[in-house]
Scaffold this active site. Sequence first.
Site, PDB file in Angstrom:
ATOM      1  N   LYS A   1      31.163  38.197  36.749  1.00  0.00           N
ATOM      2  CA  LYS A   1      30.648  37.963  38.686  1.00  0.00           C
ATOM      3  C   LYS A   1      29.067  38.572  38.035  1.00  0.00           C
ATOM      4  CE  LYS A   1      34.492  37.666  41.660  1.00  0.00           C
ATOM      5  NZ  LYS A   1      35.592  38.167  40.379  1.00  0.00           N
TER       6      LYS A   1
HETATM    7  C1  LIG Z   1      36.767  37.243  40.147  1.00  0.00           C
HETATM    8  C2  LIG Z   1      37.340  37.416  38.322  1.00  0.00           C
HETATM    9  C3  LIG Z   1      37.894  36.494  37.943  1.00  0.00           C
HETATM   10  C4  LIG Z   1      38.651  35.141  38.545  1.00  0.00           C
HETATM   11  O1  LIG Z   1      37.508  34.074  38.871  1.00  0.00           O
HETATM   12  P1  LIG Z   1      37.171  32.660  39.426  1.00  0.00           P
HETATM   13  O2  LIG Z   1      35.566  32.184  39.000  1.00  0.00           O
HETATM   14  O3  LIG Z   1      37.433  33.733  40.547  1.00  0.00           O
HETATM   15  O4  LIG Z   1      37.926  32.207  38.843  1.00  0.00           O
HETATM   16  C5  LIG Z   1      38.897  36.680  36.536  1.00  0.00           C
HETATM   17  N1  LIG Z   1      38.488  37.711  35.734  1.00  0.00           N
HETATM   18  C6  LIG Z   1      38.259  38.805  36.450  1.00  0.00           C
HETATM   19  C7  LIG Z   1      37.893  40.294  35.777  1.00  0.00           C
HETATM   20  C8  LIG Z   1      37.370  38.718  38.211  1.00  0.00           C
HETATM   21  O5  LIG Z   1      36.410  39.419  38.473  1.00  0.00           O
END
Ligand SMILES: *Cc1c(COP(=O)(O)O)cnc(C)c1O
Length: 461
Positions: free
Chosen positions: A110
């Site tokens: 993220k």
């Molecule tokens: C947020 C997150 C996801 C999912 O991502 P999306 O964009 O919501 O599909 C997967 N793995 C981790 C570690 C995350 O923090």
Amino acid sequence: MRYKSTRGGVSGLSFEEAVMMGLASDGGLLIPEKIPLLNEKDLKHLFELPYTKLAYEIINRYQDGIPSNDLMAIIQKSYAKYDTVNMIPVRKAAGMRIAELYHGPTYSFKDVALQFLGNLFEYILTKKGQKLNILGATSGDTGSAAIYGVKGRKNINVFMLYPANRVSHVQEMQMTTTESPNVFCLEIGGNFDNCQDLVKSTFNDLEFKEELNLGAVNSINWARILAQTVYYFWIYFKTVHRVGDEINIIVPTGNFGNVFAGYLARKMGLPIAKLMIATNRNNILTRTVKFGDYSIERVHPTISPAMDIQIASNFERYLYYLYGGDCEKVTDAMELLRVEKEIDIRGHLLGQLQRDFIAGEASDDDMKDTIRKVFAQSDYMIDPHTACGVYVANQMDIVADNTVCLSTAHPAKFPDVIHEVLGAWPEIPDGLRDLEERQKVSYKIMPELQDLKSFISQHAK
Ligand SMILES: *Cc1c(COP(=O)(O)O)cnc(C)c1O
């Protein structure tokens, strides 16, 4: 480039306006009026660029209001905390490739989007002489990545609510130890739903929202999608021998944000053959791709908590393209979802959906087995979210040298699972190691709307 809403009620926005609006004011999601196409010559030109230059080339195709030098500076600032030459390493392991997207300040993928969004907000606000108060609720990863995206930035405060005693210790320490005067971590005496309800109610008070210029950083912001699209190109160039070769990509998915960014990259002309969705037991997207059944169930807690999601908010963007750009159909479908808790995708549309994606799911045991097997086979540690992707790739039989699984979190963020499965603790990276020595700062408040609002009013500068 102009932006419009998937529901047709908003149009003609600039990139900067779209970023500041976040959710479209008609309730839809913002999308570009057209998707820029790259041909083979364009791709060859991008082939060997360092990450920041590549990011500039992709993002700049979606905007025309920010001067080149400014955009480049925003991007450079966003990725300065990464090793830019190799910001996202693509390693060989588990019989395929693993793209480590997690080398940012909070060790989840993220950061790639939220570092960029934080700097972009600061740039736009400074230009307009405005202030923004970001309000959000978190049960873990998003909170820390959002806080690190905006901490220390001018003209922005962030108010992040989390349920007291219900987020992991590492996550709580990450959020509460930044020592930044513009970060306010609010420990709520309640559960995650209470936190979300408080945030929603606060946003619903339109007068308050306007007065304080309240905003969000959730994954529906267009700038987040765009920043993620960049790494699909990066990964492609790190994997293929020559431009034109095809690759397969597996995405551990919750909100459909990450996988939508991959869909966008493919629409722009990137040769992605199979784009694969991996879900845990919260399998709404797997059911949708297999049977056209987009129906909301209750959330099951799993060992990959960032994917414990039932409403995949970004799916609406895909629906817009699936319905051939018909905003009325999107609006009807979303209304149906609100009332009936389901959308039924049938006939030729289901055929199209199945050409666009394949999908599979993993149980907690499947993820644990996969962590064990990959460690035995490749001497390589993966976190439970990544394990979900690797499991599904094996299940679908697309393990190959040109198949890449996106690794979304550092294994050290989930030390207990790793220790349970492997009997060893993951190596702790520098940025997580000194958390214990730092000073925790949080504010405890009860789940009362009035208490939250007065806290925000007092601290918003
Ligand atoms: C947020 C997150 C996801 C999912 O991502 P999306 O964009 O919501 O599909 C997967 N793995 C981790 C570690 C995350 O923090």
